[in-house]
Design a protein around this motif. Sequence first.
Motif, mmCIF file in Angstrom:
data_model
loop_
_atom_site.group_PDB
_atom_site.id
_atom_site.type_symbol
_atom_site.label_atom_id
_atom_site.label_comp_id
_atom_site.label_asym_id
_atom_site.label_seq_id
_atom_site.Cartn_x
_atom_site.Cartn_y
_atom_site.Cartn_z
ATOM 1 N N PRO A 157 35.803 26.560 40.884
ATOM 2 C CA PRO A 157 34.867 26.328 39.606
ATOM 3 C C PRO A 157 34.962 27.745 38.488
ATOM 4 N N ILE A 158 34.630 27.573 37.473
ATOM 5 C CA ILE A 158 34.627 28.787 36.513
ATOM 6 C C ILE A 158 33.288 29.500 36.895
ATOM 7 N N ARG A 159 33.398 30.940 36.868
ATOM 8 C CA ARG A 159 32.397 31.725 37.194
ATOM 9 C C ARG A 159 32.166 32.797 35.937
ATOM 10 N N VAL A 160 31.174 33.659 36.034
ATOM 11 C CA VAL A 160 30.957 34.608 34.938
ATOM 12 C C VAL A 160 30.917 35.686 35.501
ATOM 13 N N ASP A 161 31.816 36.905 34.826
ATOM 14 C CA ASP A 161 31.719 38.250 35.403
ATOM 15 C C ASP A 161 30.205 38.802 35.051
ATOM 16 N N PRO A 162 29.514 39.292 35.991
ATOM 17 C CA PRO A 162 28.154 39.636 35.786
ATOM 18 C C PRO A 162 28.316 40.990 35.064
ATOM 19 N N TYR A 163 29.172 41.751 34.779
ATOM 20 C CA TYR A 163 29.071 43.008 34.262
ATOM 21 C C TYR A 163 29.785 42.834 32.870
ATOM 22 N N THR A 164 30.781 41.901 32.468
ATOM 23 C CA THR A 164 31.237 41.884 31.172
ATOM 24 C C THR A 164 30.661 40.313 30.523
ATOM 25 N N GLY A 165 30.188 39.559 31.236
ATOM 26 C CA GLY A 165 29.604 38.304 30.773
ATOM 27 C C GLY A 165 30.732 37.289 30.195
ATOM 28 N N LYS A 166 32.198 37.635 30.830
ATOM 29 C CA LYS A 166 33.380 37.037 30.419
ATOM 30 C C LYS A 166 33.445 35.752 31.581
ATOM 31 N N ARG A 167 34.060 34.662 31.174
ATOM 32 C CA ARG A 167 34.325 33.594 31.893
ATOM 33 C C ARG A 167 35.506 33.730 32.775
ATOM 34 N N PHE A 168 35.726 33.124 34.023
ATOM 35 C CA PHE A 168 37.261 33.217 34.690
ATOM 36 C C PHE A 168 37.132 32.209 35.799
ATOM 37 N N THR A 169 38.415 32.128 36.125
ATOM 38 C CA THR A 169 38.683 31.286 37.339
ATOM 39 C C THR A 169 39.913 31.758 38.300
ATOM 40 N N PHE A 170 40.078 31.360 39.467
ATOM 41 C CA PHE A 170 41.090 31.468 40.377
ATOM 42 C C PHE A 170 41.751 30.321 40.718
ATOM 43 N N PHE A 171 42.987 30.369 40.841
ATOM 44 C CA PHE A 171 44.014 29.331 41.512
ATOM 45 C C PHE A 171 45.168 30.079 41.919
ATOM 46 N N THR A 172 45.876 29.296 42.941
ATOM 47 C CA THR A 172 47.037 29.939 43.692
ATOM 48 C C THR A 172 48.248 29.319 42.914
ATOM 49 N N ASP A 173 49.491 29.964 43.223
ATOM 50 C CA ASP A 173 50.960 29.552 42.806
ATOM 51 C C ASP A 173 51.176 28.761 44.114
ATOM 52 N N PRO A 174 52.327 28.337 44.226
ATOM 53 C CA PRO A 174 52.923 27.424 45.226
ATOM 54 C C PRO A 174 52.899 28.177 46.418
ATOM 55 N N ASP A 175 53.130 29.531 46.502
ATOM 56 C CA ASP A 175 52.919 30.286 47.656
ATOM 57 C C ASP A 175 51.689 30.709 48.208
ATOM 58 N N GLY A 176 50.570 30.521 47.615
ATOM 59 C CA GLY A 176 49.319 30.834 47.794
ATOM 60 C C GLY A 176 48.698 32.044 47.409
ATOM 61 N N LEU A 177 49.729 32.799 46.420
ATOM 62 C CA LEU A 177 49.519 34.130 45.617
ATOM 63 C C LEU A 177 48.141 33.581 44.864
ATOM 64 N N PRO A 178 47.096 34.567 44.689
ATOM 65 C CA PRO A 178 45.890 34.265 44.016
ATOM 66 C C PRO A 178 46.315 34.778 42.694
ATOM 67 N N LEU A 179 45.917 33.868 41.690
ATOM 68 C CA LEU A 179 46.048 34.075 40.096
ATOM 69 C C LEU A 179 44.695 33.809 39.645
ATOM 70 N N GLU A 180 44.382 34.574 38.616
ATOM 71 C CA GLU A 180 43.035 34.435 37.785
ATOM 72 C C GLU A 180 43.533 34.038 36.295
ATOM 73 N N LEU A 181 42.567 33.229 35.848
ATOM 74 C CA LEU A 181 42.453 33.161 34.347
ATOM 75 C C LEU A 181 41.404 33.916 33.932
ATOM 76 N N TYR A 182 41.226 34.883 32.991
ATOM 77 C CA TYR A 182 40.294 35.426 32.237
ATOM 78 C C TYR A 182 40.092 35.523 30.857
ATOM 79 N N GLU A 183 38.991 34.664 30.591
ATOM 80 C CA GLU A 183 38.838 34.530 29.211
ATOM 81 C C GLU A 183 38.254 35.647 28.321
#
Length: 129
Positions: A102-128
Amino acid sequence: MSLLSGIHHIAIICSDYERSKTFYTQVLGMQIVREVYREERRSWKLDLALGTQYVIELFSFPEPPPRPSRPEAQGLRHLAFTVQDVDTAVAQLQASGVTPEPIRVDPYTGKRFTFFTDPDGLPLELYEI
């Protein structure tokens, strides 16, 4: 004066080269700069870019050992990419069969972000931005 002037690339070792190549190029939309098979190492090396910026070296090796990455293991925690609109990016990931958190909000910057993984489970983030 700083010793460093920037980040050159991030190196990732994958377990299934074709699956990861498809993920990073077709799902995430990175462009192939160069693809080389290194016979002496039985290893592929794929150089990937975002626009004009060289970003990732994707490697394959015969039988690479798994690396624990969760929960909160030592080492690289995750790799974050910027996006203009996190909702649009999430919709594109979902259309490709990727399930982000689920999309979250960074409490310090107010920016929205989410995490997902690549095919090997490497954690990746999208930061707006």
